[in-house]
Design an enzyme around this catalytic site. Structure first.
Site, PDB file in Angstrom:
ATOM      1  N   GLN A 127      -8.022  16.197  -5.236  1.00  0.00           N
ATOM      2  CA  GLN A 127      -8.779  15.230  -4.450  1.00  0.00           C
ATOM      3  C   GLN A 127      -9.025  15.751  -3.035  1.00  0.00           C
ATOM      4  O   GLN A 127     -10.129  15.611  -2.501  1.00  0.00           O
ATOM      5  CB  GLN A 127      -8.033  13.894  -4.392  1.00  0.00           C
ATOM      6  CG  GLN A 127      -8.667  12.871  -3.473  1.00  0.00           C
ATOM      7  CD  GLN A 127      -7.937  11.548  -3.514  1.00  0.00           C
ATOM      8  OE1 GLN A 127      -8.232  10.700  -4.363  1.00  0.00           O
ATOM      9  NE2 GLN A 127      -6.994  11.350  -2.606  1.00  0.00           N
ATOM     10  N   HIS A 158       2.575   6.822   1.839  1.00  0.00           N
ATOM     11  CA  HIS A 158       1.532   6.238   2.669  1.00  0.00           C
ATOM     12  C   HIS A 158       2.001   6.103   4.118  1.00  0.00           C
ATOM     13  O   HIS A 158       1.251   6.387   5.058  1.00  0.00           O
ATOM     14  CB  HIS A 158       1.152   4.851   2.148  1.00  0.00           C
ATOM     15  CG  HIS A 158       0.595   4.830   0.767  1.00  0.00           C
ATOM     16  ND1 HIS A 158       1.297   4.307  -0.301  1.00  0.00           N
ATOM     17  CD2 HIS A 158      -0.590   5.267   0.271  1.00  0.00           C
ATOM     18  CE1 HIS A 158       0.556   4.402  -1.388  1.00  0.00           C
ATOM     19  NE2 HIS A 158      -0.589   4.995  -1.080  1.00  0.00           N
ATOM     20  N   TYR A 184      -0.192  -1.105  -2.668  1.00  0.00           N
ATOM     21  CA  TYR A 184       1.151  -0.935  -3.218  1.00  0.00           C
ATOM     22  C   TYR A 184       1.819   0.236  -2.502  1.00  0.00           C
ATOM     23  O   TYR A 184       2.216   1.236  -3.114  1.00  0.00           O
ATOM     24  CB  TYR A 184       1.133  -0.746  -4.737  1.00  0.00           C
ATOM     25  CG  TYR A 184       2.392  -1.283  -5.376  1.00  0.00           C
ATOM     26  CD1 TYR A 184       2.581  -2.654  -5.507  1.00  0.00           C
ATOM     27  CD2 TYR A 184       3.409  -0.435  -5.807  1.00  0.00           C
ATOM     28  CE1 TYR A 184       3.743  -3.167  -6.052  1.00  0.00           C
ATOM     29  CE2 TYR A 184       4.572  -0.937  -6.348  1.00  0.00           C
ATOM     30  CZ  TYR A 184       4.736  -2.305  -6.474  1.00  0.00           C
ATOM     31  OH  TYR A 184       5.912  -2.806  -7.007  1.00  0.00           O
ATOM     32  N   LEU A 185       1.944   0.067  -1.200  1.00  0.00           N
ATOM     33  CA  LEU A 185       2.313   1.164  -0.314  1.00  0.00           C
ATOM     34  C   LEU A 185       3.750   1.623  -0.517  1.00  0.00           C
ATOM     35  O   LEU A 185       4.636   0.833  -0.842  1.00  0.00           O
ATOM     36  CB  LEU A 185       2.111   0.732   1.137  1.00  0.00           C
ATOM     37  CG  LEU A 185       0.707   0.244   1.497  1.00  0.00           C
ATOM     38  CD1 LEU A 185       0.640  -0.153   2.967  1.00  0.00           C
ATOM     39  CD2 LEU A 185      -0.348   1.295   1.167  1.00  0.00           C
ATOM     40  N   VAL A 221       5.430  13.545  -0.316  1.00  0.00           N
ATOM     41  CA  VAL A 221       6.729  12.913  -0.039  1.00  0.00           C
ATOM     42  C   VAL A 221       7.409  12.629  -1.368  1.00  0.00           C
ATOM     43  O   VAL A 221       6.782  12.121  -2.303  1.00  0.00           O
ATOM     44  CB  VAL A 221       6.548  11.619   0.772  1.00  0.00           C
ATOM     45  CG1 VAL A 221       7.897  10.955   1.026  1.00  0.00           C
ATOM     46  CG2 VAL A 221       5.849  11.925   2.101  1.00  0.00           C
ATOM     47  N   GLN A 271      -0.954  15.643  -0.136  1.00  0.00           N
ATOM     48  CA  GLN A 271      -1.086  16.827  -0.981  1.00  0.00           C
ATOM     49  C   GLN A 271      -0.847  16.513  -2.444  1.00  0.00           C
ATOM     50  O   GLN A 271      -1.309  17.253  -3.326  1.00  0.00           O
ATOM     51  CB  GLN A 271      -0.114  17.913  -0.522  1.00  0.00           C
ATOM     52  CG  GLN A 271      -0.225  19.220  -1.333  1.00  0.00           C
ATOM     53  CD  GLN A 271       0.892  20.193  -1.037  1.00  0.00           C
ATOM     54  OE1 GLN A 271       1.178  20.464   0.123  1.00  0.00           O
ATOM     55  NE2 GLN A 271       1.536  20.698  -2.089  1.00  0.00           N
TER      56      GLN A 271
END
Length: 283
Positions: A151, A35, A30-31, A174, A146
């Site tokens: 993670q 991504h 689900y870009l 983003v 980020q």
């Protein structure tokens, strides 16, 4: 662009030219533009770029949104083809976790904080699937955003501890023009919830301004975020953290020496009672 769910095919492509550099962007599909920004960075740094699309079940708790997590493989493949990606790996659950699968991977201390407190099994699942993907593809460099800051800290530890022969690169979050961090889960936001979700980025901006104005008491900064979230009727705070950016240890006084020259302010918030969003800033 070659799309495959076969490990042998991936390895044949990866090692067709052993001297070539490969960048890997692991995704759950689900870009969105976040991504694609990682992919562009990977293309700048490497001769070839691989993207994985896999909604990893081991990082979801039974009460979480595995079954409803947004998916649109055909759309994703179109975006990746247009972006000029060389290889897309789309494994199945049966391939990644065959019958009698027994192995676990755990980054213990760093996984217990923040997200790990609310989602205690999450990072074990992340560490496991990323270990498998690193082993299958063996990239020169791997790229993460980020926005999932904890993670990235966990995975840096994983790379060090297991001596992976790769460079882990973290790229900036983003955002939408109004400040909302891009996330596949933003799709869940309905009507007024989309506006309410801005409380995350607004709270972080308020913390940044407070620090720039001289505030050094971490408790006061956490309280500032709590007050901002409480003022939004559709928002419910899960946690807010003001921590050392390297160790994730919670801070009390920003002027006291710590292991890092940066702090990370992070939070998780439920919007509309259903959608859980995370965000952070480095200062």
């Amino acid at each position: 662009m070659i799309t495959t769910d076969n490990i042998t095919t991936v390895r044949q492509l990866r090692w067709a030219d052993p001297s070539a550099s490969w960048g890997l962007v692991p995704t759950m599909g689900y870009l969105h533009e976040g991504h694609l920004a990682l992919i562009r960075r990977a293309q700048e740094d490497n001769e070839y770029t691989a993207v994985t699309i896999y909604v990893n079940p081991t990082q979801f708790a039974p009460t979480e949104d595995l079954s409803t997590y947004p998916r649109d493989l055909e759309r994703d493949l179109t975006l990746l083809r247009e972006a000029g990606v060389h290889l897309v790996f789309t494994p199945s659950d049966q391939l990644m976790y065959p019958p009698d699968f027994q192995t676990a991977v755990s980054v213990t201390k760093l996984s217990q904080k923040l997200e790990g407190h609310t989602r205690p099994t999450h990072f074990a699942g992340v560490a496991l699937v990323v270990t498998k993907l690193f082993n299958i593809i063996q990239p020169t460099r791997a790229y993460f955003g980020q926005k999932d800051y904890q993670q990235t800290v966990v995975l840096r530890q994983l790379v060090r501890d297991l001596n992976f022969n790769l460079e882990l690169i973290v790229c900036p979050t983003v955002r939408e023009p109004d400040g909302l961090a891009l996330s596949s889960r933003n799709k869940y936001l309905q009507g007024e919830e989309r506006t309410a979700a801005l409380v995350l980025s607004h709270s972080l901006a308020a913390v940044k301004l407070a620090i720039e104005a001289g505030e050094r008491d971490a408790h006061h900064l956490r309280q500032l975020v709590q007050d901002k979230i409480k003022a939004e009727p559709l928002a419910q705070l899960d946690y807010v953290s003001v921590a050392d950016a390297t160790t994730l240890h919670e801070l009390t006084d920003l002027d006291r020496p710590s292991g890092s020259s940066q702090i990370v302010v992070s939070l998780a918030v439920f919007i509309g009672g259903r959608t859980r969003l995370i965000d952070n800033i480095l200062i």
